[in-house]
Design a protein around this motif. Structure first.
Motif, PDB file in Angstrom:
ATOM      1  N   PRO A 102       0.797  -1.237   0.000  1.00 36.62           N
ATOM      2  CA  PRO A 102       0.000   0.000   0.000  1.00 36.62           C
ATOM      3  C   PRO A 102       0.824   1.281   0.000  1.00 36.62           C
ATOM      4  O   PRO A 102       0.324   2.328  -0.424  1.00 36.62           O
ATOM      5  N   ALA A 103       2.072   1.237   0.458  1.00 33.31           N
ATOM      6  CA  ALA A 103       2.899   2.445   0.478  1.00 33.31           C
ATOM      7  C   ALA A 103       3.596   2.705  -0.854  1.00 33.31           C
ATOM      8  O   ALA A 103       4.216   3.752  -1.033  1.00 33.31           O
ATOM      9  N   LEU A 104       3.484   1.769  -1.803  1.00 34.28           N
ATOM     10  CA  LEU A 104       4.206   1.875  -3.070  1.00 34.28           C
ATOM     11  C   LEU A 104       3.678   3.045  -3.897  1.00 34.28           C
ATOM     12  O   LEU A 104       2.473   3.162  -4.130  1.00 34.28           O
ATOM     13  N   ARG A 105       4.606   3.913  -4.325  1.00 34.35           N
ATOM     14  CA  ARG A 105       4.243   5.094  -5.118  1.00 34.35           C
ATOM     15  C   ARG A 105       4.911   5.116  -6.485  1.00 34.35           C
ATOM     16  O   ARG A 105       4.382   5.727  -7.415  1.00 34.35           O
ATOM     17  N   THR A 106       6.079   4.477  -6.597  1.00 37.86           N
ATOM     18  CA  THR A 106       6.825   4.486  -7.851  1.00 37.86           C
ATOM     19  C   THR A 106       7.112   3.062  -8.285  1.00 37.86           C
ATOM     20  O   THR A 106       7.641   2.265  -7.501  1.00 37.86           O
ATOM     21  N   LEU A 107       6.761   2.748  -9.532  1.00 36.17           N
ATOM     22  CA  LEU A 107       6.977   1.420 -10.089  1.00 36.17           C
ATOM     23  C   LEU A 107       7.668   1.565 -11.439  1.00 36.17           C
ATOM     24  O   LEU A 107       7.111   2.148 -12.361  1.00 36.17           O
ATOM     25  N   ASP A 108       8.890   1.037 -11.536  1.00 29.76           N
ATOM     26  CA  ASP A 108       9.666   1.112 -12.773  1.00 29.76           C
ATOM     27  C   ASP A 108       9.770  -0.286 -13.363  1.00 29.76           C
ATOM     28  O   ASP A 108      10.422  -1.164 -12.796  1.00 29.76           O
ATOM     29  N   VAL A 109       9.108  -0.499 -14.498  1.00 27.18           N
ATOM     30  CA  VAL A 109       9.083  -1.825 -15.126  1.00 27.18           C
ATOM     31  C   VAL A 109       9.529  -1.746 -16.583  1.00 27.18           C
ATOM     32  O   VAL A 109       9.028  -2.470 -17.440  1.00 27.18           O
ATOM     33  N   ARG A 110      10.477  -0.881 -16.867  1.00 22.57           N
ATOM     34  CA  ARG A 110      10.959  -0.756 -18.238  1.00 22.57           C
ATOM     35  C   ARG A 110      11.688  -2.019 -18.690  1.00 22.57           C
ATOM     36  O   ARG A 110      12.166  -2.808 -17.880  1.00 22.57           O
ATOM     37  N   ASN A 111      11.730  -2.192 -20.024  1.00 26.45           N
ATOM     38  CA  ASN A 111      12.453  -3.310 -20.642  1.00 26.45           C
ATOM     39  C   ASN A 111      11.906  -4.663 -20.203  1.00 26.45           C
ATOM     40  O   ASN A 111      12.665  -5.603 -19.934  1.00 26.45           O
ATOM     41  N   ASN A 112      10.595  -4.747 -20.092  1.00 27.88           N
ATOM     42  CA  ASN A 112       9.920  -6.011 -19.797  1.00 27.88           C
ATOM     43  C   ASN A 112       8.775  -6.199 -20.800  1.00 27.88           C
ATOM     44  O   ASN A 112       8.171  -5.220 -21.238  1.00 27.88           O
ATOM     45  N   PRO A 113       8.468  -7.443 -21.159  1.00 27.53           N
ATOM     46  CA  PRO A 113       7.415  -7.696 -22.150  1.00 27.53           C
ATOM     47  C   PRO A 113       6.009  -7.600 -21.562  1.00 27.53           C
ATOM     48  O   PRO A 113       5.288  -8.598 -21.449  1.00 27.53           O
ATOM     49  N   LEU A 114       5.608  -6.401 -21.173  1.00 21.72           N
ATOM     50  CA  LEU A 114       4.285  -6.193 -20.590  1.00 21.72           C
ATOM     51  C   LEU A 114       3.327  -5.667 -21.656  1.00 21.72           C
ATOM     52  O   LEU A 114       3.694  -4.818 -22.469  1.00 21.72           O
ATOM     53  N   GLY A 115       2.108  -6.166 -21.613  1.00 25.16           N
ATOM     54  CA  GLY A 115       1.114  -5.764 -22.595  1.00 25.16           C
ATOM     55  C   GLY A 115       0.473  -4.430 -22.262  1.00 25.16           C
ATOM     56  O   GLY A 115       0.509  -3.966 -21.120  1.00 25.16           O
ATOM     57  N   PRO A 116      -0.146  -3.787 -23.254  1.00 24.84           N
ATOM     58  CA  PRO A 116      -0.768  -2.477 -23.030  1.00 24.84           C
ATOM     59  C   PRO A 116      -1.918  -2.516 -22.034  1.00 24.84           C
ATOM     60  O   PRO A 116      -2.151  -1.545 -21.311  1.00 24.84           O
ATOM     61  N   ALA A 117      -2.635  -3.628 -21.963  1.00 25.76           N
ATOM     62  CA  ALA A 117      -3.784  -3.709 -21.050  1.00 25.76           C
ATOM     63  C   ALA A 117      -3.334  -3.646 -19.591  1.00 25.76           C
ATOM     64  O   ALA A 117      -3.890  -2.888 -18.791  1.00 25.76           O
ATOM     65  N   ILE A 118      -2.297  -4.423 -19.224  1.00 22.43           N
ATOM     66  CA  ILE A 118      -1.840  -4.413 -17.837  1.00 22.43           C
ATOM     67  C   ILE A 118      -1.181  -3.080 -17.500  1.00 22.43           C
ATOM     68  O   ILE A 118      -1.292  -2.588 -16.365  1.00 22.43           O
TER      69      ILE A 118
END
Length: 219
Positions: free
Chosen positions: A142-158
């Motif tokens: 719940p305290a998470l404010r910044t999420l960096d997930v660059r260079n991963n095969p993530l789809g546009p929906a997620i």
């Protein structure tokens, strides 16, 4: 400061007070892990970077120690989901920049006891949609404010779902531009043939025949 595991253990009992510690590779074939979970000292230490060469067992024992429980920033070069089972009440930033995270990473995140975690960086670690789906819920970390997930095969929906939670705090690759579909040619429609003569008016053929009849009658 870059130190080996043995040197770090020795320093933990001194008055030396670094705020950042980089642990290099340990070459011990059969290391004695017993003192790792009792490591104390280095009261100013807040950031710990772990290089290649430390097994999950070594790191887990270190994180269970009084020193490990004070860590606020953790940067393991190689990461395994099992490490998320360790409660780290003061950890604010976790940086994962190497290795391969399986889809089980998401389930481990959902069970993680990281109440103070504000920043999670997981770049180039082969994260899939299943690995980050639990983070869509604000009840997970719940305290998470910044999420960096660059260079991963993530789809546009997620990514859209994650952006709904984190807003500008989501750092991700721009989705690939959509290719325009070739315009489908509409089949040419044949116009209905115009009527040769309007209703009530004699056709050209009928008019010619009538004129010929009148001419014959005059003869």
């Amino acid at each position: 400061m870059n130190l080996g595991l043995r040197a770090a253990l020795l320093l933990s009992s001194t008055r030396f007070a670094p705020r950042r510690l980089d642990l290099g590779m340990s070459y011990a074939l059969d290391p004695d892990l017993r003192p790792l979970d009792r490591v104390n000292g280095l009261p100013a230490l807040r950031r710990l970077a772990i290089a290649v060469g430390f097994t999950p067992e070594v790191l887990a024992r270190f994180l269970r120690s009084p020193l490990g429980q004070r860590i606020e920033e953790l940067e393991p070069r190689w990461f395994q989901e099992d490490l998320l089972a360790e409660p780290l009440p003061r950890l604010k930033k976790l940086v994962i920049g190497g290795g391969y995270l399986s889809p089980q990473f998401g389930k481990a995140l959902a069970r993680a006891k990281l109440p103070a975690l504000e920043t999670l960086v997981a770049t180039g670690v082969h994260l899939t949609d299943a690995g980050v789906t639990p983070l869509v819920s604000p009840l997970v970390l719940p305290a998470l404010r910044t999420l960096d997930v660059r260079n991963n095969p993530l789809g546009p929906a997620i990514l859209e779902q994650l952006r709904a939670r984190f807003g500008g705090g989501l750092v991700a690759d721009a989705p690939a531009p959509k290719t325009k579909k070739a315009a489908q040619k509409k089949p040419a429609t044949k116009k209905p043939a115009a009527k040769k003569a309007a209703a009530g008016k004699p056709t050209k053929k009928a008019a010619t025949k009538k004129a010929a009849t009148k001419k014959a009658a005059r003869r």
